[in-house]
Design a protein around this motif. Sequence first.
Motif, PDB file in Angstrom:
ATOM      1  N   LEU A 133       0.832  -1.192   0.000  1.00 10.73           N
ATOM      2  CA  LEU A 133       0.000   0.000   0.000  1.00 10.73           C
ATOM      3  C   LEU A 133       0.875   1.253   0.000  1.00 10.73           C
ATOM      4  O   LEU A 133       0.591   2.221  -0.703  1.00 10.73           O
ATOM      5  N   GLY A 134       1.982   1.215   0.748  1.00 14.00           N
ATOM      6  CA  GLY A 134       2.929   2.337   0.733  1.00 14.00           C
ATOM      7  C   GLY A 134       3.508   2.564  -0.648  1.00 14.00           C
ATOM      8  O   GLY A 134       3.641   3.709  -1.107  1.00 14.00           O
ATOM      9  N   GLU A 135       3.842   1.494  -1.354  1.00 14.60           N
ATOM     10  CA  GLU A 135       4.372   1.612  -2.707  1.00 14.60           C
ATOM     11  C   GLU A 135       3.314   2.184  -3.655  1.00 14.60           C
ATOM     12  O   GLU A 135       3.637   2.985  -4.537  1.00 14.60           O
ATOM     13  N   ALA A 136       2.057   1.792  -3.457  1.00 16.35           N
ATOM     14  CA  ALA A 136       0.979   2.338  -4.293  1.00 16.35           C
ATOM     15  C   ALA A 136       0.817   3.835  -4.036  1.00 16.35           C
ATOM     16  O   ALA A 136       0.628   4.613  -4.980  1.00 16.35           O
ATOM     17  N   TYR A 137       0.918   4.246  -2.771  1.00 13.80           N
ATOM     18  CA  TYR A 137       0.835   5.675  -2.470  1.00 13.80           C
ATOM     19  C   TYR A 137       1.976   6.441  -3.134  1.00 13.80           C
ATOM     20  O   TYR A 137       1.784   7.562  -3.620  1.00 13.80           O
ATOM     21  N   LEU A 138       3.149   5.850  -3.189  1.00 20.32           N
ATOM     22  CA  LEU A 138       4.270   6.513  -3.869  1.00 20.32           C
ATOM     23  C   LEU A 138       3.995   6.640  -5.366  1.00 20.32           C
ATOM     24  O   LEU A 138       4.357   7.651  -5.976  1.00 20.32           O
ATOM     25  N   MET A 139       3.361   5.648  -5.941  1.00 15.21           N
ATOM     26  CA  MET A 139       3.015   5.725  -7.365  1.00 15.21           C
ATOM     27  C   MET A 139       2.029   6.859  -7.614  1.00 15.21           C
ATOM     28  O   MET A 139       1.997   7.426  -8.698  1.00 15.21           O
ATOM     29  N   LEU A 140       1.244   7.203  -6.592  1.00 15.35           N
ATOM     30  CA  LEU A 140       0.289   8.310  -6.700  1.00 15.35           C
ATOM     31  C   LEU A 140       0.903   9.645  -6.280  1.00 15.35           C
ATOM     32  O   LEU A 140       0.235  10.670  -6.333  1.00 15.35           O
ATOM     33  N   GLY A 141       2.166   9.607  -5.836  1.00 18.74           N
ATOM     34  CA  GLY A 141       2.838  10.833  -5.407  1.00 18.74           C
ATOM     35  C   GLY A 141       2.499  11.257  -3.989  1.00 18.74           C
ATOM     36  O   GLY A 141       2.714  12.408  -3.616  1.00 18.74           O
ATOM     37  N   GLU A 142       1.991  10.346  -3.179  1.00 20.10           N
ATOM     38  CA  GLU A 142       1.595  10.657  -1.806  1.00 20.10           C
ATOM     39  C   GLU A 142       2.609  10.074  -0.827  1.00 20.10           C
ATOM     40  O   GLU A 142       2.341   9.101  -0.121  1.00 20.10           O
ATOM     41  N   SER A 143       3.775  10.719  -0.760  1.00 23.33           N
ATOM     42  CA  SER A 143       4.854  10.197   0.076  1.00 23.33           C
ATOM     43  C   SER A 143       4.529  10.271   1.564  1.00 23.33           C
ATOM     44  O   SER A 143       5.008   9.441   2.340  1.00 23.33           O
ATOM     45  N   ALA A 144       3.721  11.241   1.992  1.00 21.12           N
ATOM     46  CA  ALA A 144       3.380  11.344   3.419  1.00 21.12           C
ATOM     47  C   ALA A 144       2.611  10.108   3.885  1.00 21.12           C
ATOM     48  O   ALA A 144       2.854   9.594   4.983  1.00 21.12           O
ATOM     49  N   LYS A 145       1.712   9.601   3.047  1.00 17.51           N
ATOM     50  CA  LYS A 145       0.967   8.397   3.408  1.00 17.51           C
ATOM     51  C   LYS A 145       1.878   7.181   3.406  1.00 17.51           C
ATOM     52  O   LYS A 145       1.730   6.278   4.232  1.00 17.51           O
ATOM     53  N   LEU A 171      11.101   4.447  -0.610  1.00 18.02           N
ATOM     54  CA  LEU A 171      10.749   5.813  -0.210  1.00 18.02           C
ATOM     55  C   LEU A 171      11.953   6.738  -0.348  1.00 18.02           C
ATOM     56  O   LEU A 171      11.822   7.866  -0.847  1.00 18.02           O
ATOM     57  N   ALA A 172      13.140   6.271   0.034  1.00 17.93           N
ATOM     58  CA  ALA A 172      14.355   7.084  -0.110  1.00 17.93           C
ATOM     59  C   ALA A 172      14.653   7.352  -1.586  1.00 17.93           C
ATOM     60  O   ALA A 172      15.016   8.476  -1.958  1.00 17.93           O
ATOM     61  N   ALA A 173      14.495   6.336  -2.424  1.00 22.19           N
ATOM     62  CA  ALA A 173      14.722   6.520  -3.861  1.00 22.19           C
ATOM     63  C   ALA A 173      13.711   7.498  -4.436  1.00 22.19           C
ATOM     64  O   ALA A 173      14.061   8.344  -5.263  1.00 22.19           O
ATOM     65  N   TYR A 174      12.470   7.408  -3.974  1.00 26.69           N
ATOM     66  CA  TYR A 174      11.419   8.315  -4.436  1.00 26.69           C
ATOM     67  C   TYR A 174      11.786   9.753  -4.095  1.00 26.69           C
ATOM     68  O   TYR A 174      11.706  10.637  -4.938  1.00 26.69           O
TER      69      TYR A 174
END
Length: 182
Positions: A133-145, A171-174
């Motif tokens: 789910l965290g990876e999916a949030y990163l795909m959406l640009g929502e790093s805080a979530k 997350l660090a790479a993002y």
Amino acid sequence: MLGALVGSIAIYSKTLADRQAGLPVGKRDYGTEAAIKPEAWPICTTMTSVTPDADWVQLDPDFKAGKRALLAGDWNGAIAAFELAALRAPLNADTQNYIGYAYRRLRQLGPAMGHYQQALMLNPRHRSAHEHLGEAYLMLGESAKAEQLLTALGNLCLIPCEEYGDLKRILAAYKGQNGEVR
């Protein structure tokens, strides 16, 4: 006569349940059964622990087919198989997580996130669902979530766990790429 038959069936059922629970007949401890909380459930495994030569004999045939489809990268096949397995085991958090994973690999984030959230509703300690789910949030640009899920994983993993390390690294790479996810 009917009353005696019903009574004897009830006594037999209780006796059988006591034997299956390993309790002396007639001394069932209902308080212990009710005391088991979801937090005490075993923590589920990650996607990487699925090996091609795993013993599938014990598994549901559709669950088994879904795992094989995941290993082959057949995301649509995995979704179809796991959805059939979910019909027989609707409370299986792993099944929901795997369906979400396959949808995310197809870049269909809406259904993916819905299945991850369902997995977390079924098992709030499901480490793999937190990571995915965290990876999916990163795909959406929502790093805080994603960071919130990383914190939750840190609380779940009392010793270093793969899911925490993976999400932390992604997350660090993002963040290092100014918001771009590969």
